[in-house]
Design a protein around this motif. Structure first.
Motif, PDB file in Angstrom:
ATOM      1  N   LEU A   1      -2.953  -8.145  -3.462  1.00 43.68           N
ATOM      2  CA  LEU A   1      -2.643  -7.012  -4.328  1.00 43.68           C
ATOM      3  C   LEU A   1      -1.413  -7.302  -5.190  1.00 43.68           C
ATOM      4  O   LEU A   1      -1.405  -7.030  -6.396  1.00 43.68           O
ATOM      5  CB  LEU A   1      -2.421  -5.760  -3.478  1.00 43.68           C
ATOM      6  N   LEU A   2      -0.381  -7.874  -4.583  1.00 49.08           N
ATOM      7  CA  LEU A   2       0.849  -8.164  -5.322  1.00 49.08           C
ATOM      8  C   LEU A   2       0.641  -9.288  -6.334  1.00 49.08           C
ATOM      9  O   LEU A   2       1.199  -9.259  -7.434  1.00 49.08           O
ATOM     10  CB  LEU A   2       1.973  -8.524  -4.356  1.00 49.08           C
ATOM     11  N   ALA A   3      -0.157 -10.294  -5.967  1.00 50.80           N
ATOM     12  CA  ALA A   3      -0.442 -11.373  -6.913  1.00 50.80           C
ATOM     13  C   ALA A   3      -1.200 -10.835  -8.125  1.00 50.80           C
ATOM     14  O   ALA A   3      -0.892 -11.176  -9.274  1.00 50.80           O
ATOM     15  CB  ALA A   3      -1.261 -12.467  -6.224  1.00 50.80           C
TER      16      ALA A   3
ATOM     17  N   SER B   1      -8.411   3.905  -5.850  1.00 50.16           N
ATOM     18  CA  SER B   1      -7.688   4.263  -4.631  1.00 50.16           C
ATOM     19  C   SER B   1      -8.396   3.730  -3.394  1.00 50.16           C
ATOM     20  O   SER B   1      -7.758   3.258  -2.447  1.00 50.16           O
ATOM     21  CB  SER B   1      -7.555   5.787  -4.535  1.00 50.16           C
ATOM     22  N   ARG B   2      -9.720   3.799  -3.379  1.00 58.14           N
ATOM     23  CA  ARG B   2     -10.477   3.324  -2.227  1.00 58.14           C
ATOM     24  C   ARG B   2     -10.439   1.802  -2.100  1.00 58.14           C
ATOM     25  O   ARG B   2     -10.309   1.255  -1.007  1.00 58.14           O
ATOM     26  CB  ARG B   2     -11.933   3.804  -2.327  1.00 58.14           C
ATOM     27  N   PHE B   3     -10.538   1.101  -3.205  1.00 60.25           N
ATOM     28  CA  PHE B   3     -10.526  -0.358  -3.181  1.00 60.25           C
ATOM     29  C   PHE B   3      -9.149  -0.899  -2.804  1.00 60.25           C
ATOM     30  O   PHE B   3      -9.029  -1.958  -2.173  1.00 60.25           O
ATOM     31  CB  PHE B   3     -10.951  -0.922  -4.531  1.00 60.25           C
ATOM     32  N   SER B   4      -8.095  -0.197  -3.202  1.00 61.58           N
ATOM     33  CA  SER B   4      -6.736  -0.680  -2.977  1.00 61.58           C
ATOM     34  C   SER B   4      -6.436  -0.874  -1.499  1.00 61.58           C
ATOM     35  O   SER B   4      -5.773  -1.840  -1.104  1.00 61.58           O
ATOM     36  CB  SER B   4      -5.727   0.298  -3.595  1.00 61.58           C
TER      37      SER B   4
ATOM     38  N   HIS C   1       0.823  -1.200   0.000  1.00 57.94           N
ATOM     39  CA  HIS C   1       0.000   0.000   0.000  1.00 57.94           C
ATOM     40  C   HIS C   1       0.863   1.259   0.000  1.00 57.94           C
ATOM     41  O   HIS C   1       0.551   2.240  -0.691  1.00 57.94           O
ATOM     42  CB  HIS C   1      -0.952  -0.007   1.200  1.00 57.94           C
ATOM     43  N   ALA C   2       1.965   1.248   0.756  1.00 61.34           N
ATOM     44  CA  ALA C   2       2.880   2.385   0.745  1.00 61.34           C
ATOM     45  C   ALA C   2       3.570   2.490  -0.621  1.00 61.34           C
ATOM     46  O   ALA C   2       3.796   3.589  -1.129  1.00 61.34           O
ATOM     47  CB  ALA C   2       3.924   2.235   1.853  1.00 61.34           C
TER      48      ALA C   2
ATOM     49  N   THR D   1      -4.772   3.053 -12.387  1.00 64.03           N
ATOM     50  CA  THR D   1      -3.842   3.984 -11.744  1.00 64.03           C
ATOM     51  C   THR D   1      -4.101   4.066 -10.246  1.00 64.03           C
ATOM     52  O   THR D   1      -3.176   4.001  -9.438  1.00 64.03           O
ATOM     53  CB  THR D   1      -3.972   5.383 -12.371  1.00 64.03           C
ATOM     54  N   GLY D   2      -5.368   4.222  -9.880  1.00 67.96           N
ATOM     55  CA  GLY D   2      -5.696   4.344  -8.473  1.00 67.96           C
ATOM     56  C   GLY D   2      -5.464   3.072  -7.685  1.00 67.96           C
ATOM     57  O   GLY D   2      -5.020   3.110  -6.534  1.00 67.96           O
ATOM     58  N   PHE D   3      -5.746   1.925  -8.293  1.00 63.56           N
ATOM     59  CA  PHE D   3      -5.656   0.647  -7.574  1.00 63.56           C
ATOM     60  C   PHE D   3      -4.218   0.150  -7.459  1.00 63.56           C
ATOM     61  O   PHE D   3      -3.771  -0.249  -6.378  1.00 63.56           O
ATOM     62  CB  PHE D   3      -6.509  -0.402  -8.280  1.00 63.56           C
TER      63      PHE D   3
END
Length: 273
Positions: free
Chosen positions: A98-100, A87-90, A40-41, A166-168
């Motif tokens: 997320l990485l997978a 951005s909110r879902f991420s 996330h960071a 972009t946001g996710f």
């Protein structure tokens, strides 16, 4: 590990400047696996790096007449809603998931780049158009001001999807922006590359703004050095695009993306089970 910031940043900026996309997708795995940041960071830091690099890199393209400000601004603004949703879902997605998912995205981009290079050029040296994309959305302006609303909706959906990515994922989405600008808005490839940097900058800045209230602890030293080296690489990429065969650069970069995708998958997918 700080010694790796400059060469990796240069590589990312070089790809953005020369190809209009692709390099930004390396920022997240680099921040996670080379500098130990959380996903996330890393996706948030990537937005700052990519957004700054893209906007600065667009300046020399603009001076060379390779940026369509009006079309780029409209496409970027249309992606704001997608940036907000992504951005909110991420933040709600576990790091390994997320990485997978990110590894799948990287591999998809690599395959897309390889297929694009294998496609035979059409007459006059122009890239052949994929038949599946032949009916890409186009808004037509005539004296009586007619609009193909069906195609206009497709443009909005394409821009929103790019903003969502972009946001996710914290990526610029240039791999989708460049062909969209060529096929949907009728821009030439050099102008699409330059204009895509403006679109990426708008998407990245808006997605970053939506994340500012998440309270993430960012490593500003790494991000600052990363951004500076990426900006320098982006300016160098502007020169490369006129002197080096972009096809060879794209092929080499696609191979690198495959390697990064496999590594990211190997590190993240086992933790899902």
């Amino acid at each position: 590990m700080l010694a790796l910031v400059i060469p990796v940043g240069l590589l990312i900026g070089l790809s953005l400047g020369a190809l209009g996309g692709g390099g930004s997708i390396l920022a997240v795995p680099a921040l996670v696996y080379l500098f130990g940041q959380s996903s996330h960071a890393a996706t948030t830091g990537s937005l700052l790096i990519v957004g700054t690099t893209s906007l600065v890199g667009a300046l020399p393209h603009r001076r060379a007449g390779r940026v369509s400000l009006a079309k780029g601004a409209v496409f970027g603004i249309l992606g704001i809603l997608g940036s907000y949703i992504g951005s909110r879902f991420s933040t709600a997605v576990p790091q390994d998931v997320l990485l997978a998912a990110f590894s799948v995205l990287i591999l998809f981009v690599a395959v897309l780049m390889i297929r694009r290079q294998r496609r035979k050029p059409a007459r006059g040296g122009q890239p052949a158009v994929d038949p599946a994309l032949a009916d890409a959305p186009v808004i037509t302006f005539r004296p009586e001001f007619t609009c193909d609303c069906r195609r206009a909706v497709r443009i909005v959906l394409t821009a929103t999807t790019v903003g969502l990515l972009t946001g996710f994922f914290g990526v610029g989405g240039g791999f989708a922006v460049v062909p969209a600008l060529v096929l949907a808005l009728g821009l030439s490839m050099p102008v699409a590359v330059g204009t895509s940097l403006l679109v990426i900058g708008i998407n990245s800045v808006t997605a970053l703004a939506f994340r500012l209230d998440q309270g993430l602890d960012l490593d500003w030293t790494v991000i600052g050095l990363f951004t500076l080296s990426a900006v320098l690489g982006g300016l160098a990429g502007n020169r490369v695009v006129s002197r080096v065969n972009p096809a060879r650069l794209s092929q080499a970069f696609a191979i690198l993306l495959v390697a990064v995708a496999l590594y990211t998958a190997a590190r993240s997918i086992p933790h899902l089970f």
